[in-house]
Design a protein around this motif. Structure first.
Motif, PDB file in Angstrom:
ATOM      1  N   LEU A  62      64.627  54.896  19.299  1.00  0.00           N
ATOM      2  CA  LEU A  62      64.374  53.461  19.420  1.00  0.00           C
ATOM      3  C   LEU A  62      64.069  53.080  20.863  1.00  0.00           C
ATOM      4  N   CYS A  63      64.899  53.512  21.790  1.00  0.00           N
ATOM      5  CA  CYS A  63      64.699  53.165  23.200  1.00  0.00           C
ATOM      6  C   CYS A  63      63.387  53.727  23.737  1.00  0.00           C
ATOM      7  N   SER A  64      63.076  54.957  23.373  1.00  0.00           N
ATOM      8  CA  SER A  64      61.830  55.580  23.834  1.00  0.00           C
ATOM      9  C   SER A  64      60.619  54.867  23.248  1.00  0.00           C
ATOM     10  N   THR A  65      60.721  54.450  21.990  1.00  0.00           N
ATOM     11  CA  THR A  65      59.628  53.719  21.361  1.00  0.00           C
ATOM     12  C   THR A  65      59.412  52.375  22.037  1.00  0.00           C
ATOM     13  N   LEU A  66      60.500  51.657  22.311  1.00  0.00           N
ATOM     14  CA  LEU A  66      60.383  50.381  23.014  1.00  0.00           C
ATOM     15  C   LEU A  66      59.718  50.569  24.371  1.00  0.00           C
TER      16      LEU A  66
END
Length: 236
Positions: free
Chosen positions: A157-161
């Motif tokens: 999730l963090c990497s996608t954001l």
């Protein structure tokens, strides 16, 4: 659920394809491409379609994904301007194994397979560059696939954001980023989790002071702090 990568941003490749070409050779190739534009959420091409065109992104970002028989989506990555889509399938004459959807207004240049083969035959340096590019893409796929499938959903999730985010105006350091126009359902598909999980996880990231959110807008307060959170989660 199958392994889901965290949507790495795919780096531009057109510069490799045209490396070492003179002005006349570059123009020969460009003359065989036609411009297209796509609205946000428009499909550039679908999985299973004949691979009869090469697509060069010139503006905007595109998500590549694969849909399984169960209906679940596997996000392969996010592409930015300069990325070439459909190269391997075009060369092998295989149906497309991925679908591509515009995340925002997108412009692209498209070349038919006939014109692509003509360029390979008429411009030897371009032929060599494409061969080298295919080898680079194969190596990068191997290097990327192992570590990414081991990432937790929170890291994905963090990497996608981070991949989706744009720099906020007025932030010279580039630490404050924002993501606009993305629904929680779309984000869930990219990460490979449920929409409810996304809602809870975004709430936790906000509680930790890493993001702020409102409808259709997420702000990453500090890119460095988010990177540190990712590193810590991977090492946990």
């Amino acid at each position: 659920m199958p392994p889901v990568v965290h949507a790495p941003m795919l780096s531009p490749k057109w510069s490799i394809a045209t490396e070492g070409l003179d002005a006349e050779e570059r123009q020969f190739i460009l003359d065989r491409m036609r411009p297209l534009s796509f609205d946000p959420r428009a499909i550039l091409f679908d999985q299973g379609e004949p691979s009869d065109t090469l697509v060069l992104l010139t503006e905007g970002r595109v998500r590549l994904y694969q849909t399984l028989e169960s209906g679940e989506e596997f996000t392969f990555g996010l592409c930015i301007a300069g990325a070439i889509l459909g190269l391997a399938a075009l060369v092998t004459r295989e149906p497309r194994i991925l679908s591509a959807v515009a995340l925002e207004p997108v412009t692209a240049s498209v070349m038919t397979r006939t014109d692509f083969m003509n360029c390979l035959n008429m411009v030897p340096r371009f032929h060599w560059n494409i061969t080298r590019l295919l080898a680079i893409l194969a190596l990068q796929s191997i290097e990327r696939s192992g570590p990414l499938v081991l990432d937790s959903a929170a890291v994905r999730l963090c990497s996608t954001l981070k991949s989706l985010a744009r720099q906020e105006s007025g932030d010279a350091a580039g630490l404050r980023l924002h993501v606009d126009g993305l629904t929680q359902e779309e984000l869930a598909k990219m990460v490979g989790v449920s929409r409810n999980w996304i809602a809870i996880a975004l709430g936790e990231l906000e509680r930790l002071g890493l993001i702020t959110k409102r409808r259709g807008h997420i702000t990453i307060i500090s890119a460095r702090r988010l990177d540190a959170f990712i590193v810590g989660a991977r090492n946990h």
